[in-house]
Design a protein around this motif. Structure first.
Motif, mmCIF file in Angstrom:
data_model
loop_
_atom_site.group_PDB
_atom_site.id
_atom_site.type_symbol
_atom_site.label_atom_id
_atom_site.label_comp_id
_atom_site.label_asym_id
_atom_site.label_seq_id
_atom_site.Cartn_x
_atom_site.Cartn_y
_atom_site.Cartn_z
ATOM 1 N N ILE A 1 0.865 -1.187 0.000
ATOM 2 C CA ILE A 1 0.000 0.000 0.000
ATOM 3 C C ILE A 1 0.893 1.226 0.000
ATOM 4 O O ILE A 1 1.714 1.415 0.900
ATOM 5 N N GLU A 2 0.742 2.063 -1.034
ATOM 6 C CA GLU A 2 1.594 3.236 -1.192
ATOM 7 C C GLU A 2 0.808 4.521 -0.960
ATOM 8 O O GLU A 2 -0.319 4.661 -1.426
ATOM 9 N N PHE A 3 1.430 5.451 -0.241
ATOM 10 C CA PHE A 3 0.861 6.776 -0.020
ATOM 11 C C PHE A 3 1.687 7.790 -0.801
ATOM 12 O O PHE A 3 2.922 7.755 -0.767
ATOM 13 N N GLU A 4 1.001 8.680 -1.518
ATOM 14 C CA GLU A 4 1.710 9.749 -2.228
ATOM 15 C C GLU A 4 1.999 10.869 -1.237
ATOM 16 O O GLU A 4 1.083 11.501 -0.709
ATOM 17 N N GLY B 1 5.522 14.893 -8.053
ATOM 18 C CA GLY B 1 6.330 14.080 -8.950
ATOM 19 C C GLY B 1 6.205 12.591 -8.700
ATOM 20 O O GLY B 1 7.126 11.827 -8.975
ATOM 21 N N GLY B 2 5.056 12.164 -8.159
ATOM 22 C CA GLY B 2 4.861 10.741 -7.897
ATOM 23 C C GLY B 2 5.705 10.198 -6.764
ATOM 24 O O GLY B 2 6.095 9.021 -6.779
ATOM 25 N N ASN B 3 6.012 11.040 -5.785
ATOM 26 C CA ASN B 3 6.794 10.609 -4.627
ATOM 27 C C ASN B 3 5.918 9.765 -3.706
ATOM 28 O O ASN B 3 5.101 10.293 -2.948
ATOM 29 N N LYS B 4 6.074 8.456 -3.787
ATOM 30 C CA LYS B 4 5.229 7.537 -3.024
ATOM 31 C C LYS B 4 6.064 6.713 -2.053
ATOM 32 O O LYS B 4 7.258 6.523 -2.248
ATOM 33 N N MET B 5 5.390 6.198 -1.025
ATOM 34 C CA MET B 5 6.066 5.355 -0.044
ATOM 35 C C MET B 5 5.145 4.200 0.336
ATOM 36 O O MET B 5 3.963 4.400 0.624
ATOM 37 N N ALA B 6 5.695 2.985 0.321
ATOM 38 C CA ALA B 6 4.957 1.808 0.778
ATOM 39 C C ALA B 6 4.986 1.780 2.306
ATOM 40 O O ALA B 6 6.062 1.825 2.905
ATOM 41 N N VAL B 7 3.814 1.730 2.931
ATOM 42 C CA VAL B 7 3.746 1.839 4.391
ATOM 43 C C VAL B 7 3.446 0.514 5.076
ATOM 44 O O VAL B 7 3.582 0.407 6.295
ATOM 45 N N ASN B 8 3.033 -0.475 4.312
ATOM 46 C CA ASN B 8 2.634 -1.729 4.948
ATOM 47 C C ASN B 8 3.703 -2.802 4.808
ATOM 48 O O ASN B 8 4.602 -2.709 3.976
#
Length: 296
Positions: free
Chosen positions: A159-162, A166-173
């Motif tokens: 699950i990624e949060f922006e 520029g599409g800076n996303k991070m997977a949090v799970n």
């Protein structure tokens, strides 16, 4: 060109209304504190404000996502801490159970505690955040683990949060398949707990001793996952600080673009007021009785 009395009055009225409009605009700026109150006052400044407000709204969305991601990671870290403690306790019991001097009754008591530890591990695996199971991948509405089966009901998706432009996303799970060492749909961590219980109940000290290495492997896996979560949490802290600074800068830019200089406004308003009063005095002299009035 012949100048008529009506022409003089018409010119005066045009100038009078222009002076009155400038005076009203100055009064509006003084009362509102803004350089403009409608797009026609300054189209370029209005367009700039709209762009800044759009950037602020986008930054607020990133901030909300970053805050949500931070909370998710904090819940995950807490769950990982509990799972690490449970495995550490499991290891202590395994070391104790490997002691050949224990009676069968002692071994069964240890086996009972092992089952309680497994039940708590399942509870940790089913940890929820805001009504979502955090270790279930995309299947956040389904409990990934159960006490009666060692299978995994989630998936391996992230699950990624922006959290930035520029599409800076991070997977949090963290998928439960990794945390609970799922292979072929079965959690080797939970299966290990069952095997340890069986070895204890059977009084097989050698089997219990050989399983300590498996416990260490599972404990090492949990610590590795927790380290990754900690690194992501640190990154989120940096992102939150940057978003906070961006919001401050956007607010300053908007204020600079919209807010009026009160000292300048008051000075100009006083000048406009003097001009308006002068125009009234001039009008009083222009609108005098005409020759026709004297001939009546």
């Amino acid at each position: 060109m012949r100048v008529t009395h009506n022409m003089m009055i018409s010119t005066f009225l045009t100038d009078y209304y222009n002076n009155l409009e400038r005076l009203q605009k100055g009064q509006n700026m003084l009362s509102s504190g803004k350089k403009f109150t409608r797009p026609s006052d300054d189209p370029v400044a209005v367009a700039t404000s709209l762009r800044i407000k759009t950037d602020m709204a986008r930054n607020d969305a990133y901030t909300k996502n970053a805050d949500d991601a931070k909370s998710w990671l904090e819940i995950t870290d807490s769950a990982l801490s509990q799972l690490g403690d449970l495995l550490q306790r499991t290891r202590e019991l395994a070391v104790e159970g490997a002691n050949g001097t224990l009676t069968q009754s002692d071994m069964e008591k240890i086996a009972q505690e092992i089952m309680q530890l497994k039940a708590q591990m399942v509870q940790v695996g089913n940890t929820q955040y805001n009504g979502r199971y955090i270790f279930a991948g995309f299947k956040t509405d389904t409990a990934p683990f159960s006490e009666t089966a060692n299978s995994y009901s989630g998936d391996d998706n992230f699950i990624e949060f922006e959290v930035g432009p520029g599409g800076n996303k991070m997977a949090v799970n963290v998928p439960g398949s990794r945390l609970f060492d799922v292979v072929g749909g079965t959690s080797r961590l939970l299966q290990m707990m069952d095997d340890l219980k069986s070895a204890l109940e059977n009084g097989d000290h050698q089997a219990v001793s050989s399983m300590i290495a498996d416990i260490d492997k599972q404990l090492e896996n949990v610590l590795s996952v927790r380290a990754e979560v900690g690194a992501k949490s640190n990154r989120i802290d940096l992102i939150q600080n940057r978003l906070q600074n961006d919001n401050y800068n956007f607010t300053a830019l908007l204020s600079k673009n919209e807010d009026a200089d009160m000292a300048e406004v008051i000075t100009n308003l006083k000048m406009d007021e003097n001009v308006y009063r002068a125009s009234l005095a001039a009008g009083a002299r222009i609108i005098q009785p005409s020759l026709i009035d004297f001939l009546r």
